[in-house]
Design an enzyme around this catalytic site. Structure first.
Site, PDB file in Angstrom:
ATOM      1  N   LYS A  83       0.858  -1.191   0.000  1.00  0.00           N
ATOM      2  CA  LYS A  83       0.000   0.000   0.000  1.00  0.00           C
ATOM      3  C   LYS A  83       0.896   1.244   0.000  1.00  0.00           C
ATOM      4  O   LYS A  83       1.766   1.395   0.871  1.00  0.00           O
ATOM      5  CB  LYS A  83      -0.893  -0.043   1.243  1.00  0.00           C
ATOM      6  CG  LYS A  83      -2.163   0.753   1.133  1.00  0.00           C
ATOM      7  CD  LYS A  83      -3.088   0.411   2.294  1.00  0.00           C
ATOM      8  CE  LYS A  83      -4.299   1.282   2.341  1.00  0.00           C
ATOM      9  NZ  LYS A  83      -5.062   1.107   3.574  1.00  0.00           N
TER      10      LYS A  83
HETATM   11  C1  E4P Z   1      -8.298   2.612   3.526  1.00  0.00           C
HETATM   12  O1  E4P Z   1      -7.552   1.810   3.011  1.00  0.00           O
HETATM   13  C2  E4P Z   1      -8.181   3.060   4.884  1.00  0.00           C
HETATM   14  O2  E4P Z   1      -7.612   1.979   5.601  1.00  0.00           O
HETATM   15  C3  E4P Z   1      -9.476   3.388   5.578  1.00  0.00           C
HETATM   16  O3  E4P Z   1     -10.574   2.962   4.812  1.00  0.00           O
HETATM   17  C4  E4P Z   1      -9.577   4.800   6.048  1.00  0.00           C
HETATM   18  O4  E4P Z   1     -10.793   4.984   6.740  1.00  0.00           O
HETATM   19  P1  E4P Z   1     -11.073   6.254   7.679  1.00  0.00           P
HETATM   20  O5  E4P Z   1     -11.161   7.460   6.818  1.00  0.00           O
HETATM   21  O6  E4P Z   1     -12.358   5.927   8.348  1.00  0.00           O
HETATM   22  O7  E4P Z   1      -9.896   6.320   8.631  1.00  0.00           O
END
Ligand code: E4P
Length: 217
Positions: A83
């Site tokens: 990622k």
């Molecule tokens: C995406 O890959 C993130 O891990 C996540 O969905 C972020 O979510 P949030 O905006 O609720 O922290």
């Protein structure tokens, strides 16, 4: 639409894997911090539970650092998806991993142009954040619709992974907008199955069945 669970909690992942509803896992540094556990250990433990894609995020911000960290993470298991943040450095690292046939998830995407760049860099997944756009009074699901249109116009193979899902409504919006995948917190996945009329109807059926005095087995 595929369902990934957005958590670094191994217990939650185990529970949800047993439902057969999951297609993958995403984590991020905030979720790892919340788990209070060692990052690489958690990723190895999740990958031992499933062969589904498991996103693990780099912490470096320069291309070389992201490549070094991403290669280490990708060595943990074949199903690790590296990622990377949606920055120019992250996109260069993404192109590197594409050449090495290592899966990537380009995250923190907030515009259609950013998603276009992620596709051009050969990302396996791009993660537009619906909830965080809604937080600032924008329509997060519109971004998913725009990316869907652009990717379809040009035949890009990058999968749209709707992220920052906070509510059951967000899941519906992502599905209607044509997301390929939605990554959802465990509590929201459980809520998707709930409906008061289902509970009420089941209660009535069970009472009526009891009154028949029959048993199926
Ligand atoms: C995406 O890959 C993130 O891990 C996540 O969905 C972020 O979510 P949030 O905006 O609720 O922290």
């Amino acid at each position: 639409m595929k369902f990934f669970v957005d958590t670094a909690d191994v217990g939650d992942i185990k529970d949800l894997l047993s439902t057969g509803l999951l297609d993958g896992v995403t984590t991020n540094p905030s979720l790892v911090a919340k788990s209070g556990r060692q990052f690489k250990e958690v990723i190895a433990e999740i990958c031992a539970l499933t062969e589904m894609p498991v996103s693990a995020e780099v912490s470096a911000v320069d291309t070389d650092g992201m490549i070094a960290e991403g290669e280490l993470l990708a060595n943990i298991a074949e199903n690790v998806v590296v990622k990377l943040p949606l920055t120019l450095d992250g996109l260069a690292a993404c192109a590197h991993f594409k050449r090495k046939k290592i899966m990537t998830n380009v995250t923190l995407c907030f515009s259609a142009n950013q998603a276009l760049l992620a596709a051009k860099a050969g990302a396996t997944y791009v993660s537009p954040f619906i909830g965080r756009l809604d937080d600032i009074n924008l329509e997060g699901s519109d971004l998913i619709k725009d990316i869907r249109k652009i990717y379809d116009n040009y035949g890009f193979e990058t999968k749209i992974l709707a992220a920052s899902i906070r509510t059951a409504n967000h899941v519906t919006q992502a599905a209607l907008a044509g997301a390929d995948v939605t990554t959802i917190p465990p509590a929201v996945i459980k809520k998707l199955a709930q409906h008061p009329l289902t509970d009420k109807g089941l209660e009535q059926f069970l009472n009526d069945w009891k009154a028949t005095g029959q048993s199926i087995l």
